[in-house]
Design a protein around this motif. Structure first.
Motif, PDB file in Angstrom:
ATOM      1  N   GLU A 107     -13.086  36.170  13.378  1.00  0.00           N
ATOM      2  CA  GLU A 107     -13.055  35.821  14.818  1.00  0.00           C
ATOM      3  C   GLU A 107     -13.414  34.433  14.870  1.00  0.00           C
ATOM      4  O   GLU A 107     -14.226  34.015  14.230  1.00  0.00           O
ATOM      5  N   PHE A 108     -12.605  33.534  15.531  1.00  0.00           N
ATOM      6  CA  PHE A 108     -12.512  31.877  15.475  1.00  0.00           C
ATOM      7  C   PHE A 108     -13.955  31.655  15.704  1.00  0.00           C
ATOM      8  O   PHE A 108     -14.444  30.786  14.946  1.00  0.00           O
ATOM      9  N   THR A 164     -16.537  26.839  12.734  1.00  0.00           N
ATOM     10  CA  THR A 164     -16.624  27.798  13.797  1.00  0.00           C
ATOM     11  C   THR A 164     -16.837  26.890  15.265  1.00  0.00           C
ATOM     12  O   THR A 164     -16.928  27.292  16.396  1.00  0.00           O
ATOM     13  N   ASP A 185      -8.677  33.769   9.862  1.00  0.00           N
ATOM     14  CA  ASP A 185      -8.591  34.149  11.251  1.00  0.00           C
ATOM     15  C   ASP A 185      -7.169  34.265  11.930  1.00  0.00           C
ATOM     16  O   ASP A 185      -6.884  34.666  12.929  1.00  0.00           O
ATOM     17  N   ASP A 186      -6.325  34.022  11.073  1.00  0.00           N
ATOM     18  CA  ASP A 186      -4.771  33.755  11.546  1.00  0.00           C
ATOM     19  C   ASP A 186      -4.345  35.032  11.783  1.00  0.00           C
ATOM     20  O   ASP A 186      -4.313  36.071  11.049  1.00  0.00           O
ATOM     21  N   ASP A 216     -11.076  26.814   9.048  1.00  0.00           N
ATOM     22  CA  ASP A 216     -11.228  26.945  10.623  1.00  0.00           C
ATOM     23  C   ASP A 216     -11.397  28.416  11.019  1.00  0.00           C
ATOM     24  O   ASP A 216     -10.442  29.257  10.529  1.00  0.00           O
ATOM     25  N   GLY A 217     -12.573  28.765  11.800  1.00  0.00           N
ATOM     26  CA  GLY A 217     -12.427  30.331  11.998  1.00  0.00           C
ATOM     27  C   GLY A 217     -13.217  31.085  10.998  1.00  0.00           C
ATOM     28  O   GLY A 217     -13.464  32.254  11.186  1.00  0.00           O
ATOM     29  N   PRO A 242     -12.085  25.385  19.524  1.00  0.00           N
ATOM     30  CA  PRO A 242     -10.973  24.462  19.633  1.00  0.00           C
ATOM     31  C   PRO A 242     -10.581  23.528  20.814  1.00  0.00           C
ATOM     32  O   PRO A 242     -10.056  22.342  20.523  1.00  0.00           O
TER      33      PRO A 242
END
Length: 152
Positions: A134-135, A17, A115-116, A12-13, A20
């Motif tokens: 970037e997410f 993409t 992306d965390d 994810d991210g 959320p």
């Protein structure tokens, strides 16, 4: 002999993409759709180096290694996933999981793609091997450029 890089990969991210606030679009195999442009750039990275992929995504708890490798094949990522970062019994952050994995395995040739934002707190040596995406953009051209710089 060419150096083998361990790629610690989030989904994810990075390759997924979907915003959320929106439900994931589903691919024909019944799993979340990957961003095709991000996959193309990720494949460019994979073609440039010898690597083993280790999945760090929280999604690793929902499928087996074989299932994820089938998902990757379906999305034209032909480098198989070697394994999953161990899921800690006690709740810990992504940063802690990654640090433990790197230290336990005494890794020196690795790349973290995630992306965390908690990874901003990695020590400088590990942070220098981080490609933070970037997410909503995922593994974009800037991420590919940075990954190639780290691995060259």
């Amino acid at each position: 002999m060419e150096k083998i890089f361990i790629i610690i990969l989030d989904l994810d991210g990075v390759l997924i993409t979907t915003p959320p606030w929106k439900k994931d679009d589903i691919d024909s195999d019944g799993y979340s759709l990957f961003n095709t442009e991000c996959v193309e750039r990720f494949n460019k990275l994979l073609k440039s180096l010898e690597s083993h992929i280790w999945l760090s995504s929280t999604r690793r708890a929902t499928k087996t290694l074989e299932e994820f490798n089938a998902i990757f094949q379906h999305r034209n990522i032909h480098t198989p996933i070697s394994g999953f970062l161990p899921i800690e019994e006690k709740t810990c952050s992504r940063k802690e999981e990654i640090v433990r994995f790197i230290e336990t395995n005494k890794l020196s040739s690795y790349l973290i793609i995630d992306d965390d934002k908690s990874l901003n707190d990695l020590d400088e040596n590990m942070k220098n091997r981080l490609v933070q995406t970037e997410f909503l953009k995922g593994f974009d051209q800037n991420a590919l450029k940075k990954a190639l710089e780290i691995t060259s």
